[in-house]
Design a protein around this motif. Structure first.
Motif, short mmCIF file in Angstrom:
data_model
loop_
_atom_site.label_atom_id
_atom_site.label_comp_id
_atom_site.label_asym_id
_atom_site.label_seq_id
_atom_site.Cartn_x
_atom_site.Cartn_y
_atom_site.Cartn_z
N ARG A 146 0.85 -1.20 0.00
CA ARG A 146 0.00 0.00 0.00
C ARG A 146 0.89 1.26 0.00
O ARG A 146 0.67 2.19 -0.77
N TRP A 196 -16.97 -4.49 -2.57
CA TRP A 196 -15.67 -5.09 -2.24
C TRP A 196 -15.43 -6.27 -3.13
O TRP A 196 -16.38 -6.89 -3.64
N MET A 197 -14.18 -6.60 -3.37
CA MET A 197 -13.85 -7.81 -4.11
C MET A 197 -12.54 -8.33 -3.54
O MET A 197 -11.65 -7.53 -3.19
N ASN A 224 -8.86 -9.75 -3.21
CA ASN A 224 -7.70 -9.30 -3.99
C ASN A 224 -7.35 -10.25 -5.13
O ASN A 224 -7.07 -9.81 -6.25
N ARG A 274 -9.74 -9.65 -7.81
CA ARG A 274 -9.50 -8.35 -8.48
C ARG A 274 -8.44 -8.53 -9.57
O ARG A 274 -8.57 -7.99 -10.67
N ALA A 294 -9.23 -8.07 -13.51
CA ALA A 294 -8.51 -6.99 -14.22
C ALA A 294 -7.75 -7.56 -15.41
O ALA A 294 -7.80 -7.01 -16.52
N PHE A 323 -13.92 0.27 -11.19
CA PHE A 323 -13.59 -0.17 -9.82
C PHE A 323 -13.75 1.00 -8.84
O PHE A 323 -14.34 0.85 -7.77
N ASN A 371 -2.38 -1.00 -8.89
CA ASN A 371 -2.72 -2.40 -9.17
C ASN A 371 -3.23 -2.59 -10.60
O ASN A 371 -2.92 -3.59 -11.23
P1 FAD Z 1 -5.29 -7.68 3.58
O1 FAD Z 1 -4.86 -8.88 2.82
O2 FAD Z 1 -5.75 -7.85 4.96
O3 FAD Z 1 -4.06 -6.64 3.54
C1 FAD Z 1 -3.92 -5.59 4.49
C2 FAD Z 1 -3.88 -4.26 3.80
O4 FAD Z 1 -2.77 -4.19 2.92
C3 FAD Z 1 -5.08 -3.94 2.94
O5 FAD Z 1 -6.16 -3.47 3.72
C4 FAD Z 1 -4.51 -2.89 2.00
O6 FAD Z 1 -4.50 -1.62 2.60
C5 FAD Z 1 -3.08 -3.36 1.82
N1 FAD Z 1 -2.98 -4.14 0.58
C6 FAD Z 1 -3.17 -5.46 0.42
N2 FAD Z 1 -2.94 -5.82 -0.87
C7 FAD Z 1 -2.61 -4.69 -1.52
C8 FAD Z 1 -2.26 -4.39 -2.85
N3 FAD Z 1 -2.20 -5.33 -3.81
N4 FAD Z 1 -2.01 -3.11 -3.18
C9 FAD Z 1 -2.05 -2.14 -2.25
N5 FAD Z 1 -2.36 -2.36 -0.97
C10 FAD Z 1 -2.63 -3.62 -0.60
N6 FAD Z 1 -6.82 -1.63 -2.54
C11 FAD Z 1 -7.36 -0.53 -2.01
O7 FAD Z 1 -7.20 -0.27 -0.81
N7 FAD Z 1 -8.08 0.35 -2.80
C12 FAD Z 1 -8.28 0.12 -4.14
O8 FAD Z 1 -8.92 0.94 -4.82
C13 FAD Z 1 -7.74 -1.07 -4.70
N8 FAD Z 1 -7.93 -1.37 -6.02
C14 FAD Z 1 -7.37 -2.53 -6.53
C15 FAD Z 1 -7.55 -2.82 -7.89
C16 FAD Z 1 -7.01 -3.98 -8.43
C17 FAD Z 1 -7.16 -4.28 -9.92
C18 FAD Z 1 -6.30 -4.87 -7.60
C19 FAD Z 1 -5.70 -6.14 -8.17
C20 FAD Z 1 -6.11 -4.59 -6.26
C21 FAD Z 1 -6.64 -3.41 -5.71
N9 FAD Z 1 -6.45 -3.09 -4.35
C22 FAD Z 1 -6.99 -1.93 -3.84
C23 FAD Z 1 -5.55 -3.90 -3.50
C24 FAD Z 1 -6.21 -5.04 -2.71
O9 FAD Z 1 -7.06 -5.77 -3.52
C25 FAD Z 1 -6.99 -4.55 -1.49
O10 FAD Z 1 -6.22 -3.64 -0.75
C26 FAD Z 1 -7.30 -5.76 -0.59
O11 FAD Z 1 -8.10 -6.66 -1.29
C27 FAD Z 1 -8.00 -5.29 0.65
O12 FAD Z 1 -8.40 -6.40 1.41
P2 FAD Z 1 -7.90 -6.59 2.89
O13 FAD Z 1 -8.02 -5.30 3.61
O14 FAD Z 1 -8.62 -7.76 3.43
O15 FAD Z 1 -6.36 -6.93 2.65
#
Ligand code: FAD
Length: 481
Positions: free
Chosen positions: A280, A343-344, A346, A349, A353, A371, A386
């Motif tokens: 992030r 929500w979707m 990761n 996603r 994509a 998105f 992403n």
């Molecule tokens: P956890 O697995 O619990 O991870 C903890 C935290 O780490 C997350 O809350 C998030 O802040 C961060 N994180 C995790 N994976 C990623 C990642 N790949 N990139 C950046 N930060 C990450 N995340 C967003 O917050 N906002 C978005 O608009 C967004 N758009 C996305 C679009 C696409 C095409 C893809 C592939 C991913 C996107 N993500 C986005 C990243 C990721 O999918 C989400 O952060 C994650 O699914 C959030 O779920 P969680 O809080 O349970 O993650």
């Protein structure tokens, strides 16, 4: 001294540097939130995101009221609105936590300059990230483009000087005169958005509770569980991080404490999760150091196939993707989860994509926008970073293309089809044998499963193998290993 604290993406009281500084330095504070009218009118964000924000504001408002202060709200163009409010309330200083989106940087620069012209002090603070872009640089002083190098440097910095978590400040009682002049708080409806049922509780208390739930449970199997969309294997804290109801600092400290307490949690599980938080931060630094990514590819890559031209075929394919009617169950489940809940998962996603860009050959920016309009955690840096990663236009140096096979991804990460069945009800009775490729189901099985392909559930809108080959032929690079 009277201080105005401008809340933006930091809707909390604990560990809030701008609020803490104002409380330390001022005899009276006025907390302010400005509804950015032009932004709300543009509908860049959708109802899920706006609804969650309203819930967080409600929570903040109550926490401040318990401490004897009213959260003031205004609606309008933010620069003008903050200037006018500062003048009306005759504040001496304005405090806020920094934001790294190009439009926000521009807004804040203008606000700061004009407040200074009015003779007011402005104090800004690092908050949204643990380390700002300039704090994590390579030996040459240049910003990192590769995540792994950035992550290693990030952890070196953390070990050298981990920022502390601030306690909730004692708020100087303002009993502000603004109470009586404040109309009722806006609702989703009055802002022009749909009320959306919330599956995740908004607000600071809820963020802290969710973190505790995650650290007691799912983190213990994060490495194996994080890729399985049918399981509750991730923290789902991204909406909270989006609106700053909790900080990354707090989350990293809490995860490290969980590890240091011993018990059954493994280092691999805890570090894999914390590295997601670093992802992030990585995308925040990419946006901050290379703001042009908000408008287009990080680097022009001439070898990439051009997207399909505008026209009815492009519109048909895009509509099918948005509605979750592509005939690829994992993509459809993901898009329907997004449309229904904001929500979707990761993993999904990434698959959805890749499918839009590589299989349907549509421009990634249409997907990025869609998105953003749907996600409850819609965040420019993470979403753009992403999408560029999936579209092979981003900062990572990988040669060639990343093309996900939606059927194999579904079989690997949703082997029993539980996730697909949850979000694609017409597939709910399809046997596991066919759940990842229902179009191959024999006619009599279709009847038994009450799922006639082409009638109840669509035929695949493209053939993956053929689409992949076309993509490779149109491009000039080799597929990534
Ligand atoms: P956890 O697995 O619990 O991870 C903890 C935290 O780490 C997350 O809350 C998030 O802040 C961060 N994180 C995790 N994976 C990623 C990642 N790949 N990139 C950046 N930060 C990450 N995340 C967003 O917050 N906002 C978005 O608009 C967004 N758009 C996305 C679009 C696409 C095409 C893809 C592939 C991913 C996107 N993500 C986005 C990243 C990721 O999918 C989400 O952060 C994650 O699914 C959030 O779920 P969680 O809080 O349970 O993650």
């Amino acid at each position: 001294m009277r201080g105005l604290v401008w809340f933006r993406r930091d809707l909390r009281i604990h560990d809030n540097p701008a609020l803490s500084a104002a409380c330390r330095e001022c005899r009276e504070i006025v907390p302010l939130f400005v509804f950015d009218e032009p932004l709300l009118r543009s509908h860049v964000f959708g109802s899920a995101c706006v609804g969650f924000m309203l819930g967080c504001l409600d929570d903040l408002r109550h926490s401040l009221a318990e401490r004897g202060v009213s959260l003031l709200w205004r609606m309008g163009e933010p620069v003008e609105t903050v200037l006018r409010t500062a003048q009306d309330l005759a504040v001496d200083a304005v405090y806020w936590n920094r934001d790294y989106e190009p439009a926000a940087i521009d807004r804040d620069r203008q606000t700061q300059q004009q407040l200074a012209r009015q003779g007011r002090t402005v104090k800004t603070f690092k908050d949204h990230v643990v380390f700002e872009a300039e704090e994590v640089r390579g030996l040459t002083g240049d910003p990192f483009q590769r995540y792994s190098a950035y992550r290693d440097r990030w952890w070196t910095r953390w070990r050298a000087a981990a920022p502390p978590v601030l306690v909730a400040p004692i708020i100087p009682s303002a009993k502000n005169s603004v109470d009586s002049s404040m109309p009722a708080w806006p609702t989703a409806d009055t802002l022009g958005y749909m009320p959306v049922p919330m599956w995740i509780e908004p607000g600071e208390q809820a963020a802290r509770a969710r973190l505790q739930w995650f650290l007691k449970g799912p983190i213990h199997r994060y490495v194996s569980g994080r890729n399985l969309p049918a399981q509750d294997g991730t923290s789902k804290m991204s909406p909270h991080l989006r609106f700053g109801t909790i900080t990354t600092r707090t989350m990293v400290h809490a995860a490290l404490q969980t590890l240091s307490k011993g018990g059954t949690v493994s280092r691999a599980d805890v570090f894999t999760w914390m590295d997601e938080l670093v992802w992030r931060e990585f995308f925040q630094q990419v946006l901050s150091a290379f703001p042009h990514v908000a408008e287009g590819p990080f680097k022009a890559k001439p070898g990439l196939p051009a997207p399909r031209p505008a026209g009815p075929e492009r519109d048909r394919l895009f509509a099918a993707w948005c509605q979750g009617r592509t005939g690829y169950p994992i993509v459809d489940a993901g898009m329907r989860q997004l449309n229904e809940t904001g929500w979707m998962h990761n993993r999904v996603r990434m698959v959805a994509a890749s499918f839009l860009v590589k299989d349907l050959r549509l421009d990634w920016q249409s997907g990025e926008r869609y998105f953003m309009e749907q996600l409850v955690d819609g965040d420019l840096a993470a979403n753009n970073g992403n999408w560029q990663w999936c579209a092979s236009t981003g900062t990572d140096a990988m040669q060639g293309y990343r093309i996900f096979n939606p059927t194999l991804q579904s079989a690997k990460f949703d082997p029993e089809g539980g996730y697909v069945r949850q979000y694609v009800p017409e597939l709910s009775q399809v046997p596991t044998k066919w759940i990842h490729e229902p179009a191959l189901m024999p006619k009599e099985e279709q009847v038994r499963a009450r799922c006639r392909i082409g009638i109840d559930y669509p035929e695949p809108i493209v053939d993956h193998r053929q689409a992949r080959q076309e993509y490779l032929d149109l491009g000039k690079q080799k597929v990534a290993p």
